[in-house]
Design a protein around this motif. Structure first.
Motif, PDB file in Angstrom:
ATOM      1  N   SER A 102       0.834  -1.195   0.000  1.00  0.00           N
ATOM      2  CA  SER A 102       0.000   0.000   0.000  1.00  0.00           C
ATOM      3  C   SER A 102       0.870   1.248   0.000  1.00  0.00           C
ATOM      4  O   SER A 102       2.020   1.217   0.414  1.00  0.00           O
ATOM      5  CB  SER A 102      -0.952   0.003   1.198  1.00  0.00           C
ATOM      6  OG  SER A 102      -0.217   0.025   2.392  1.00  0.00           O
ATOM      7  N   MET A 103       0.265   2.327  -0.475  1.00  0.00           N
ATOM      8  CA  MET A 103       0.956   3.601  -0.570  1.00  0.00           C
ATOM      9  C   MET A 103       0.390   4.571   0.457  1.00  0.00           C
ATOM     10  O   MET A 103      -0.778   4.491   0.815  1.00  0.00           O
ATOM     11  CB  MET A 103       0.776   4.180  -1.970  1.00  0.00           C
ATOM     12  CG  MET A 103       1.390   3.333  -3.062  1.00  0.00           C
ATOM     13  SD  MET A 103       1.251   4.096  -4.695  1.00  0.00           S
ATOM     14  CE  MET A 103      -0.279   3.402  -5.260  1.00  0.00           C
ATOM     15  N   SER A 104       1.243   5.478   0.897  1.00  0.00           N
ATOM     16  CA  SER A 104       0.819   6.523   1.812  1.00  0.00           C
ATOM     17  C   SER A 104       1.434   7.835   1.325  1.00  0.00           C
ATOM     18  O   SER A 104       2.622   8.092   1.533  1.00  0.00           O
ATOM     19  CB  SER A 104       1.281   6.201   3.235  1.00  0.00           C
ATOM     20  OG  SER A 104       0.975   7.267   4.103  1.00  0.00           O
ATOM     21  N   LEU A 105       0.621   8.633   0.632  1.00  0.00           N
ATOM     22  CA  LEU A 105       1.106   9.875   0.052  1.00  0.00           C
ATOM     23  C   LEU A 105       1.518  10.849   1.147  1.00  0.00           C
ATOM     24  O   LEU A 105       0.789  11.025   2.133  1.00  0.00           O
ATOM     25  CB  LEU A 105       0.024  10.503  -0.832  1.00  0.00           C
ATOM     26  CG  LEU A 105       0.466  11.711  -1.648  1.00  0.00           C
ATOM     27  CD1 LEU A 105       1.545  11.323  -2.658  1.00  0.00           C
ATOM     28  CD2 LEU A 105      -0.722  12.325  -2.369  1.00  0.00           C
ATOM     29  N   PHE A 106       2.650  11.443   0.983  1.00  0.00           N
ATOM     30  CA  PHE A 106       3.240  12.381   1.940  1.00  0.00           C
ATOM     31  C   PHE A 106       3.490  11.724   3.301  1.00  0.00           C
ATOM     32  O   PHE A 106       3.756  12.404   4.284  1.00  0.00           O
ATOM     33  CB  PHE A 106       2.377  13.633   2.127  1.00  0.00           C
ATOM     34  CG  PHE A 106       1.970  14.301   0.841  1.00  0.00           C
ATOM     35  CD1 PHE A 106       2.903  14.660  -0.111  1.00  0.00           C
ATOM     36  CD2 PHE A 106       0.630  14.571   0.586  1.00  0.00           C
ATOM     37  CE1 PHE A 106       2.520  15.264  -1.291  1.00  0.00           C
ATOM     38  CE2 PHE A 106       0.232  15.187  -0.593  1.00  0.00           C
ATOM     39  CZ  PHE A 106       1.181  15.535  -1.534  1.00  0.00           C
ATOM     40  N   GLY A 107       3.357  10.400   3.364  1.00  0.00           N
ATOM     41  CA  GLY A 107       3.510   9.697   4.628  1.00  0.00           C
ATOM     42  C   GLY A 107       2.336   9.931   5.569  1.00  0.00           C
ATOM     43  O   GLY A 107       2.386   9.570   6.735  1.00  0.00           O
ATOM     44  N   ARG A 108       1.251  10.516   5.037  1.00  0.00           N
ATOM     45  CA  ARG A 108       0.109  10.876   5.884  1.00  0.00           C
ATOM     46  C   ARG A 108      -1.236  10.451   5.325  1.00  0.00           C
ATOM     47  O   ARG A 108      -2.219  10.395   6.047  1.00  0.00           O
ATOM     48  CB  ARG A 108       0.070  12.396   6.077  1.00  0.00           C
ATOM     49  CG  ARG A 108       1.270  12.903   6.802  1.00  0.00           C
ATOM     50  CD  ARG A 108       1.201  14.381   6.977  1.00  0.00           C
ATOM     51  NE  ARG A 108       2.344  14.772   7.783  1.00  0.00           N
ATOM     52  CZ  ARG A 108       2.713  15.989   7.972  1.00  0.00           C
ATOM     53  NH1 ARG A 108       2.034  16.969   7.439  1.00  0.00           N
ATOM     54  NH2 ARG A 108       3.759  16.256   8.710  1.00  0.00           N
ATOM     55  N   ILE A 109      -1.305  10.211   4.027  1.00  0.00           N
ATOM     56  CA  ILE A 109      -2.595   9.940   3.392  1.00  0.00           C
ATOM     57  C   ILE A 109      -2.574   8.520   2.834  1.00  0.00           C
ATOM     58  O   ILE A 109      -2.033   8.279   1.759  1.00  0.00           O
ATOM     59  CB  ILE A 109      -2.876  10.955   2.265  1.00  0.00           C
ATOM     60  CG1 ILE A 109      -2.796  12.380   2.822  1.00  0.00           C
ATOM     61  CG2 ILE A 109      -4.232  10.675   1.618  1.00  0.00           C
ATOM     62  CD1 ILE A 109      -2.714  13.451   1.781  1.00  0.00           C
ATOM     63  N   PRO A 110      -3.140   7.580   3.570  1.00  0.00           N
ATOM     64  CA  PRO A 110      -3.119   6.197   3.084  1.00  0.00           C
ATOM     65  C   PRO A 110      -4.049   6.035   1.886  1.00  0.00           C
ATOM     66  O   PRO A 110      -5.087   6.685   1.784  1.00  0.00           O
ATOM     67  CB  PRO A 110      -3.626   5.382   4.280  1.00  0.00           C
ATOM     68  CG  PRO A 110      -4.396   6.349   5.108  1.00  0.00           C
ATOM     69  CD  PRO A 110      -3.806   7.706   4.864  1.00  0.00           C
ATOM     70  N   SER A 111      -3.643   5.161   0.957  1.00  0.00           N
ATOM     71  CA  SER A 111      -4.474   4.947  -0.220  1.00  0.00           C
ATOM     72  C   SER A 111      -5.598   3.962   0.058  1.00  0.00           C
ATOM     73  O   SER A 111      -6.570   3.909  -0.680  1.00  0.00           O
ATOM     74  CB  SER A 111      -3.617   4.428  -1.380  1.00  0.00           C
ATOM     75  OG  SER A 111      -3.140   3.132  -1.088  1.00  0.00           O
ATOM     76  N   ASN A 112      -5.464   3.164   1.101  1.00  0.00           N
ATOM     77  CA  ASN A 112      -6.447   2.135   1.442  1.00  0.00           C
ATOM     78  C   ASN A 112      -6.684   1.157   0.300  1.00  0.00           C
ATOM     79  O   ASN A 112      -7.740   0.560   0.203  1.00  0.00           O
ATOM     80  CB  ASN A 112      -7.784   2.759   1.885  1.00  0.00           C
ATOM     81  CG  ASN A 112      -7.641   3.546   3.154  1.00  0.00           C
ATOM     82  OD1 ASN A 112      -6.860   3.195   4.034  1.00  0.00           O
ATOM     83  ND2 ASN A 112      -8.368   4.639   3.265  1.00  0.00           N
ATOM     84  N   ASN A 113      -5.734   1.039  -0.578  1.00  0.00           N
ATOM     85  CA  ASN A 113      -5.830   0.119  -1.697  1.00  0.00           C
ATOM     86  C   ASN A 113      -4.521  -0.643  -1.826  1.00  0.00           C
ATOM     87  O   ASN A 113      -3.448  -0.054  -1.760  1.00  0.00           O
ATOM     88  CB  ASN A 113      -6.080   0.861  -3.012  1.00  0.00           C
ATOM     89  CG  ASN A 113      -7.469   1.409  -3.092  1.00  0.00           C
ATOM     90  OD1 ASN A 113      -8.426   0.693  -2.880  1.00  0.00           O
ATOM     91  ND2 ASN A 113      -7.589   2.693  -3.397  1.00  0.00           N
ATOM     92  N   TYR A 114      -4.636  -1.923  -2.047  1.00  0.00           N
ATOM     93  CA  TYR A 114      -3.458  -2.730  -2.334  1.00  0.00           C
ATOM     94  C   TYR A 114      -3.035  -2.448  -3.752  1.00  0.00           C
ATOM     95  O   TYR A 114      -3.864  -2.334  -4.646  1.00  0.00           O
ATOM     96  CB  TYR A 114      -3.788  -4.222  -2.174  1.00  0.00           C
ATOM     97  CG  TYR A 114      -2.708  -5.123  -2.710  1.00  0.00           C
ATOM     98  CD1 TYR A 114      -1.516  -5.269  -2.022  1.00  0.00           C
ATOM     99  CD2 TYR A 114      -2.871  -5.793  -3.911  1.00  0.00           C
ATOM    100  CE1 TYR A 114      -0.510  -6.084  -2.509  1.00  0.00           C
ATOM    101  CE2 TYR A 114      -1.872  -6.612  -4.403  1.00  0.00           C
ATOM    102  CZ  TYR A 114      -0.698  -6.750  -3.704  1.00  0.00           C
ATOM    103  OH  TYR A 114       0.298  -7.534  -4.196  1.00  0.00           O
ATOM    104  N   TYR A 115      -1.755  -2.322  -3.973  1.00  0.00           N
ATOM    105  CA  TYR A 115      -1.285  -2.140  -5.334  1.00  0.00           C
ATOM    106  C   TYR A 115      -0.128  -3.069  -5.611  1.00  0.00           C
ATOM    107  O   TYR A 115       0.786  -3.173  -4.815  1.00  0.00           O
ATOM    108  CB  TYR A 115      -0.900  -0.681  -5.629  1.00  0.00           C
ATOM    109  CG  TYR A 115      -0.772  -0.583  -7.108  1.00  0.00           C
ATOM    110  CD1 TYR A 115      -1.909  -0.558  -7.894  1.00  0.00           C
ATOM    111  CD2 TYR A 115       0.451  -0.726  -7.724  1.00  0.00           C
ATOM    112  CE1 TYR A 115      -1.825  -0.620  -9.251  1.00  0.00           C
ATOM    113  CE2 TYR A 115       0.544  -0.784  -9.090  1.00  0.00           C
ATOM    114  CZ  TYR A 115      -0.598  -0.735  -9.850  1.00  0.00           C
ATOM    115  OH  TYR A 115      -0.501  -0.828 -11.198  1.00  0.00           O
TER     116      TYR A 115
END
Length: 191
Positions: free
Chosen positions: A171-184
């Protein structure tokens, strides 16, 4: 300047210029999407590096067709080509971000935007795609959405996404603060 980031950046050319990488070998039928994550505070350093990398590849590896997709530039061009840019700016100034996001949901749907990227950058004919500008287009465009749609368009063309945040392999977390809540499904380019 972040020394550990420099060490990671310096590993990129050796990794992406191998035949194994460019041909997607050894991926077990997975798509060749790679994520280079970094601290958001290092955005300007990474931007400079991507410019350097693109220039180096053009000069020293001219046989490779490399497409660099800066999502912010692509978004501006896309909206301009469709006559939406000035309207979008006016709407944002008059009614704010939420109204703009709502108005752009249709035009920025990935079923429209991704084919535009492919056509504009000849992405499916490239040997390698570098993608940057993820943080600059959020929340209008989200990295996991664009990657999910791109994999069906690109086939086996390897793509390196420069990502201001964290990617843990799932999973990704944009800016280390906004989780994508999606597996990629993607690979970390350089740990």
């Amino acid at each position: 300047m972040d020394a550990s980031l420099n060490e990671r950046l310096n590993q990129i050319p050796a990794k992406i210029l191998t035949d194994e990488f460019l041909k997607g070998q050894g991926l077990g039928n997975e798509i060749g999407f790679w994520i280079f994550d970094y601290q958001p505070e290092s955005e300007l350093q990474v931007r400079e590096y991507v410019t350097f990398l693109e220039d180096m590849l053009t000069k020293k590896h001219a046989h490779l067709k490399v497409a660099h997709i800066n999502l912010l530039s692509a978004l501006i061009d896309y909206l301009g080509d469709r006559g939406f840019l000035e309207k979008a700016i006016s709407l944002q100034q008059a009614k704010g971000d939420d109204a703009l996001l709502s108005a752009l949901k249709g035009p920025l749907h990935m079923d429209k935007f991704v084919p535009y990227l492919n056509d504009r950058y000849n992405a499916d004919k490239a040997d390698l795609i570098l993608m940057s500008g993820v943080g600059s287009v959020w929340p209008m465009i989200r990295a996991h959405n664009i990657l999910n749609r791109l994999h069906s368009v690109l086939g086996h063309v390897p793509l390196v996404l420069f990502y201001p945040g964290f990617y843990d392999g799932q999973s990704m977390s944009l800016f280390g603060r906004i989780p994508s809540n999606n597996y990629y499904r993607a690979f970390k380019l350089v740990p």
